[in-house]
Write an enzyme that holds these catalytic residues in place. Structure first.
Site, PDB file in Angstrom:
ATOM      1  N   CYS A   1       0.468  20.378  84.013  1.00 53.72           N
ATOM      2  CA  CYS A   1       1.788  20.018  84.526  1.00 53.72           C
ATOM      3  C   CYS A   1       1.829  18.500  84.600  1.00 53.72           C
ATOM      4  O   CYS A   1       0.961  17.884  85.223  1.00 53.72           O
ATOM      5  CB  CYS A   1       1.991  20.643  85.910  1.00 53.72           C
ATOM      6  SG  CYS A   1       3.436  20.040  86.813  1.00 53.72           S
TER       7      CYS A   1
ATOM      8  N   THR B   1       3.984  16.546  86.139  1.00 55.10           N
ATOM      9  CA  THR B   1       4.246  16.069  87.494  1.00 55.10           C
ATOM     10  C   THR B   1       2.982  16.098  88.334  1.00 55.10           C
ATOM     11  O   THR B   1       2.638  15.116  89.005  1.00 55.10           O
ATOM     12  CB  THR B   1       5.341  16.925  88.160  1.00 55.10           C
ATOM     13  OG1 THR B   1       6.560  16.790  87.431  1.00 55.10           O
ATOM     14  CG2 THR B   1       5.567  16.501  89.603  1.00 55.10           C
TER      15      THR B   1
ATOM     16  N   CYS C   1       7.083  18.103  78.432  1.00 54.61           N
ATOM     17  CA  CYS C   1       7.032  19.046  79.550  1.00 54.61           C
ATOM     18  C   CYS C   1       6.225  20.246  79.089  1.00 54.61           C
ATOM     19  O   CYS C   1       6.434  20.752  77.974  1.00 54.61           O
ATOM     20  CB  CYS C   1       8.438  19.481  79.969  1.00 54.61           C
ATOM     21  SG  CYS C   1       8.480  20.830  81.189  1.00 54.61           S
ATOM     22  N   THR C   2       5.316  20.716  79.936  1.00 59.77           N
ATOM     23  CA  THR C   2       4.417  21.789  79.516  1.00 59.77           C
ATOM     24  C   THR C   2       5.112  23.130  79.379  1.00 59.77           C
ATOM     25  O   THR C   2       4.531  24.076  78.823  1.00 59.77           O
ATOM     26  CB  THR C   2       3.231  21.915  80.487  1.00 59.77           C
ATOM     27  OG1 THR C   2       3.720  22.093  81.821  1.00 59.77           O
ATOM     28  CG2 THR C   2       2.367  20.664  80.430  1.00 59.77           C
TER      29      THR C   2
END
Length: 254
Positions: free
Chosen positions: A70, A72, A176-177
Site C-alpha cells: 500500500c 499510503t 496505486c496497488t
C-alpha cells in the site's frame, strides 16, 4: 512460512496472488481494514500508529515477514514499522517509476488524487525520471470502486483517466496497488503499444528474498487467512470479482 500483508482494502491482492503463484506453500494472512478505509485522508499520526499496531499483531500471530502493499502505508509508516518490529523484515511498496523511466521517454502515472498531489510522488519523479516527459493523472474513485467491486464505476473511472492521458504516452505506471486488479481493462482503454508498469511482482519477489533470509522459517501449508479491522473474517465478496482474488479463494496446489 507465514507472510502478513497489510492494506486498508483490496490493494494487497495482486502481491498476495504473485506470492501464491511463486511459492504456493506460503501461509498468507491478509489484514484488511474496511471499518477505516481508505487511509489516505486519515491524519498521518493515526495511520502510522494503526499500521504499526496491525504489524505487531501480525508478528504476534506468527508472521515471519510483514508486507505493506500500500503506497499510503509505505510512505507514512514504513520506517516506524521497521523500528517497531526490530529483526522482523518489513517490505514496503514504491510505484514503478524507475523501471518505467528506464524503458520509456514519456510516462503517465495513474494514482489516487492524494498520491498524485503528494510530495512523495513528486520526489520519485524527480529522482528517477529526470529527462523524461512525465504526466500525472488522478484516477478519481477508482480504488474505492475496486474495493466495492463496482464494475460500472470502475469502467467509468478508467475511461475518465484514459481521456486525460496524453495520446503519445509510452508507459503507464500504476501508482496505486489496487489498480493491477483491473490491468486488462486499463490496457484496453489505452492506445496500442502502451506499456504498463506496476510494483506487485517486484514486491512479491523482494518478500521471498527477505523470507529466505529468515534463519528458521516454518514450513507453510498454502493457507490464506483474513482479518477485517481486527476481526477474523474472509475475503470480501468483492475480491472474487477479480482474478487475483479468485486465485486466493481456492486451495493452493502444493
Amino acid at each position: 512460512m507465514n507472510v502478513a500483508l497489510i492494506d486498508s482494502g483490496l490493494g494487497s491482492l495482486p502481491t498476495a496472488a504473485h506470492l501464491r503463484r511463486l511459492r504456493p506453500s506460503l501461509d498468507l494472512h491478509l489484514y484488511l481494514d474496511p471499518d477505516n478505509a481508505p487511509w489516505g485522508p486519515k491524519p498521518t499520526a493515526w495511520t502510522e500508529a494503526h499500521v504499526v499496531e496491525t504489524a505487531r499483531r501480525a508478528v504476534d500471530g506468527g508472521a515471519e515477514v510483514v508486507v505493506l502493499p500500500c503506497n499510503t502505508a509505505s510512505v507514512i509508516a514504513l520506517d516506524a514499522t521497521r523500528a517497531a518490529l526490530g529483526s522482523t523484515p518489513v517490505v514496503g511498496t514504491v510505484p514503478a517509476i524507475k523501471p518505467a523511466a528506464l524503458q520509456c521517454d514519456s510516462i503517465t502515472v495513474w494514482a489516487t488524487a492524494a498520491t498524485t498531489a503528494s510530495s512523495y510522488q513528486a520526489r520519485l519523479i524527480a529522482e528517477f525520471a529526470s529527462g523524461r516527459t512525465v504526466s500525472a493523472v488522478a484516477c478519481h474513485g477508482l480504488a474505492d470502486a475496486i474495493d466495492r467491486g463496482d464494475l460500472a464505476s470502475i469502467s467509468a473511472a478508467i475511461a475518465s483517466a484514459a481521456a486525460r492521458t496524453p495520446d503519445d504516452v509510452q508507459g503507464i505506471v500504476l501508482g496505486c496497488t489496487h489498480y493491477p486488479l483491473v490491468a486488462d481493462e486499463i490496457m484496453a482503454a489505452l492506445p496500442p503499444g502502451v506499456r504498463m508498469f506496476d510494483s506487485a511482482e517486484a514486491v512479491a519477489a523482494q518478500t521471498l528474498r527477505r523470507l529466505d533470509e529468515v534463519s528458521s522459517p516454518r514450513e507453510g501449508h498454502g493457507s490464506v487467512s483474513v482479518t477485517l479491522s481486527g476481526r477474523d473474517g474472509s475475503l470480501p465478496d468483492s475480491a472474487v470479482r477479480f482474478a487475483a482474488g479468485r486465485s486466493l479463494a481456492v486451495p493452493a496446489t502444493l
